[in-house]
Design an enzyme around this catalytic site. Structure first.
Site, PDB file in Angstrom:
ATOM      1  N   SER A   1       0.362  -1.040  -0.016  1.00  0.00           N
ATOM      2  CA  SER A   1      -0.027  -0.203  -0.122  1.00  0.00           C
ATOM      3  C   SER A   1       1.213   1.376  -0.384  1.00  0.00           C
ATOM      4  CB  SER A   1      -0.882  -0.220   0.685  1.00  0.00           C
ATOM      5  OG  SER A   1      -2.126  -1.162   1.165  1.00  0.00           O
TER       6      SER A   1
ATOM      7  N   GLU B   1      -1.441 -14.852   1.668  1.00  0.00           N
ATOM      8  CA  GLU B   1      -1.891 -13.715   2.766  1.00  0.00           C
ATOM      9  C   GLU B   1      -3.073 -13.695   2.937  1.00  0.00           C
ATOM     10  OE1 GLU B   1      -0.698 -10.060   2.017  1.00  0.00           O
ATOM     11  OE2 GLU B   1      -2.313  -8.764   3.173  1.00  0.00           O
TER      12      GLU B   1
END
Lengths: 335, 388
Positions: B136, B253
């Protein structure tokens, strides 16, 4: 799950059942008897009856695909109930009546009569296994039906003279808990199968219904509702299949299946109607035939609250170790 | 397409040889973490303890699925599952090595050179090497391919890195980052021209600033790159193949049991309290049942996913479905339990239980944000059903 058996069953249902037949039977018109004869001839009704008694000698796990399919098909009879109850009776060496059977546990005694409200498929079943305070008898429904005002599906109440109940053959080996557990497991499988069909129909509808120049399936709000439906469908199916494999010995699995499927049922029904719009709210649209039975199967044999409480008691009793251990037992079935 | 999801609904038990790891690990954790209070354990995999990670590594509990030649144990996904379950349910402070074990290590094993594998994997397995994830950025959250951090070729076949990452979990305590950056083209090229680079966070030009979060902890951070010099072998995998690599990293993930165990310390503490009551309220029993009736099928689905992964599959969309189901329950747990606890007026509530409940309530919003927001996941599920 026996895949070949399930496919063979699907073909029989495709040939014999359908929404117009279901509507006809629900409206008290003919067709039910013919349907039942075809099912009798198919041999599926004795799937769980031991081979020594001329049945197929299968286990609940083998027919889980069949019971899932019954849930999503327009079967105007207690087909699943009859398979399970014939198996139960035969396993306890109790003579199996001919015709269809359904559950009527938790009956009550009032004014010299034995009453049971809203028996699932009571409007069409030949016999009911009636349980009154752990006394179990098989009684005929013909001549004893009492219509339900505003039924969800083919429910019907029934009343029998107390004497008739007590004069019928006592079935000692079968308990009230056994009956409720089996019915709960059946309804969980049917609900899971029904929700799968409801999801498929909703995806199909959303792909066909065009508004604002495109199928409504392209709108994010619709996509997210369908995604949530899919989550419920997959979780409910897993819970039901685990329970079918585990059977009724360890009640934890069937309690979780009935609770999870009952939690999912109204959510899936609401989302389906929301996406189907006004057309989905008509009698003509088959959706309501599926969702009304989802509501019924969620409620019958105890709503999610009853089974949540059962699971809660089991959690209370599991005082050694983390609750993870109960979850492990609930989610892994060793064959 | 719906049929693909339904295939997930088959129960997969953990093989007995893998299940055998559980009790010795549980016994070790009980003893080792006896002094860690429940409100610390409620932090679950956000709790950072470098010494503990090292100790776990020395006992062989990190990198269990990694090949033996790099320091791993070469065991199955189910062994890892058992280990994770025990760590998560007791609330062990595993943050330091969590990312390395879950995705950075597997990523290096999948795309790295032999040299990179030998450089990083053994240290990860020892619980000494801590990785954070560089995805991010302030302007690139769900829209990950819009990242602007850029690595430009430098004269000596190396790179110069400029830009910024944010929401980097434990960036301020990790030694390495695997970052998704642009190495060619422009932002409008979207998926094309992105690469993954290995960044030594002690390199000159790297600044890491922890960000205080709503629970009062500071578990994530912002990371600034000011002309950071990267060597030629900083590229992980193939230059320009960053997007494909990051997609497979995200599948890793999203597919683990941490996606539904974040609130288990609260659940266990609350149940322990329930068991002390002379008259357990019916609503509490019903709530316990409701939570367990939702958790059990999710665990079964998660095991089914583990089976898929072990068989070499890449169940990206199925992992999204199970994650969304899981985080919904994780968030329901503190909300519903708090309602019941606060309905009690005639007896005192254990302060420790209230601390755990409050922490979990404050942490809960992050459950459906991290690793892909629920809105993105639902879009993926819809796409998996052919709606897009």
């Amino acid at each position: 799950m026996d895949a070949e058996l399930t496919e063979a069953f699907k073909k029989v249902i495709e040939r014999t059942a359908g929404s117009s037949l279901f509507r006809a039977v629900k409206a008290n018109e003919s067709g039910g008897g013919e349907f039942w004869s075809e099912i009798e001839d198919s041999g599926f009704l004795d799937a769980l009856v031991p081979e020594a008694a001329d049945g197929a000698g299968l286990q609940l796990e083998d027919i889980s695909g069949i019971l899932l399919h019954v849930g999503g098909a327009f079967v105007p009879a207690p087909l699943g109930e009859t398979i399970i109850l014939r198996g139960l009776l035969a396993a306890h060496a109790v003579p199996v009546p001919s015709g269809s059977l359904t559950f009527a546990n938790s009956a009550r005694h009032e004014g010299g009569m034995i009453w049971r409200e809203a028996i699932d498929c009571g409007a069409v079943a030949d016999h009911a296994i009636v349980e009154l305070g752990d006394n179990v008898r098989i009684l005929p429904l013909e001549g004893h039906r009492v219509p339900v005002t505003q039924p969800l599906a083919l429910e019907c109440s029934a009343s029998w003279p107390a004497e008739m109940f007590h004069n019928a053959q006592e079935i000692q080996a079968i308990s009230s808990e056994m009956l409720r557990d089996l019915q709960a497991l059946l309804l969980a499988l049917q609900a899971a199968g029904s929700m799968e069909v409801v999801l498929e129909r909703t995806i199909e509808y959303a792909g066909q219904r065009v508004q604002f120049g495109q199928p409504i399936a392209k709108f994010q709000a619709i996509q997210h509702q369908i995604a949530i439906m899919a989550e419920h469908v997959v979780a409910a199916r897993m819970a039901a299949i685990v329970a079918a494999r585990a059977g009724v010995a360890d009640r934890l699995h069937l309690a979780i299946a009935k609770a999870r499927c009952s939690i999912a049922a109204p959510e899936v029904a609401h989302a389906a109607h929301s996406i189907h719009g006004a057309f989905g709210f008509t009698e003509e649209c088959d959706l309501q035939l599926l969702t009304r039975r989802l509501h019924l199967w969620r409620q019958a044999a105890g709503s999610e609250l009853v089974w949540q409480e059962e699971i809660g008691r089991m959690a209370l009793a599991a005082s050694e170790g983390p609750i993870l251990d109960l979850l492990r037992r609930a989610s892994e079935i060793r064959q | 397409m719906t049929k693909d999801f339904l295939k997930l609904a088959v129960p997969m038990p953990i093989p007995p040889e893998d299940e055998a790891l559980r009790q010795p690990l549980r016994a070790f954790l009980r003893e080792r973490l006896a002094m860690l209070p429940p409100e610390r354990r409620a932090r679950s995999w956000s709790g950072f303890d470098a010494d503990f990670s090292r100790e776990l590594g020395s006992r062989g509990y990190i990198g269990v699925t990694f090949p033996k030649q790099y320091g791993g144990a070469g065991r199955s996904a189910f062994v890892r599952y058992v280990i994770l379950e025990e760590l998560l349910n007791i609330g062990a402070p595993v943050a330091a090595h969590w990312m390395s074990d879950r995705q950075s290590g597997p990523l290096i094993l999948k795309y790295g050179t032999e040299e990179q594998k030998h450089r990083f994997i053994p240290a990860i397995c020892r619980g000494e090497s801590f990785f954070c994830i560089g995805m991010s950025e302030p302007d690139s959250g769900s829209d990950l391919s819009s990242v602007r951090t850029r690595a430009k070729p430098a004269g000596d076949r190396g790179w110069r890195l400029n830009g910024q990452k944010i929401w980097t979990t434990h960036g301020h305590r990790s030694q390495h980052m695997i970052a998704l950056v642009r190495t060619s083209g422009e932002a409008q090229d979207r998926h094309k021209g992105l690469s993954q680079v290995l960044v030594d966070l002690s390199a000159p030009g790297v600044t890491v600033r922890p960000i205080a979060d709503a629970t009062g902890d500071a578990h994530f951070s912002e990371v600034f790159f000011d002309d950071v010099r990267l060597p030629a072998d900083a590229i992980l995998g193939t230059e320009g193949n960053g997007w494909n690599q990051v997609i497979s990293e995200l599948a890793l993930e999203r597919s683990g049991p941490e996606r539904f165990y974040s609130s288990m310390v609260l659940l266990d503490e609350w149940l322990a309290f329930l068991r002390t009551l002379a008259h357990p309220p019916q609503s509490w029993l019903r709530l316990a049942g409701r939570l367990l009736a939702q958790l059990a099928p999710v665990r079964a689905l998660s095991l089914s996913l583990a089976h898929e992964l072990e068989s070499g599959g890449s169940p990206v969309v199925e992992a999204a479905l199970v994650k969304d189901l899981g985080t919904t329950i994780e968030q329901e747990i503190p909300t519903a339990i708090a309602a019941e606890l606060r309905a009690i007026t005639d007896m005192p509530l254990p302060p420790s239980l209230m601390a755990v409940a409050n922490y979990t309530t404050l942490a809960a919003p992050s459950y459906s944000l991290r690793g892909g927001t629920r809105d993105i996941l639902r879009g993926m599920i819809a796409q998996g059903m052919g709606l897009r």
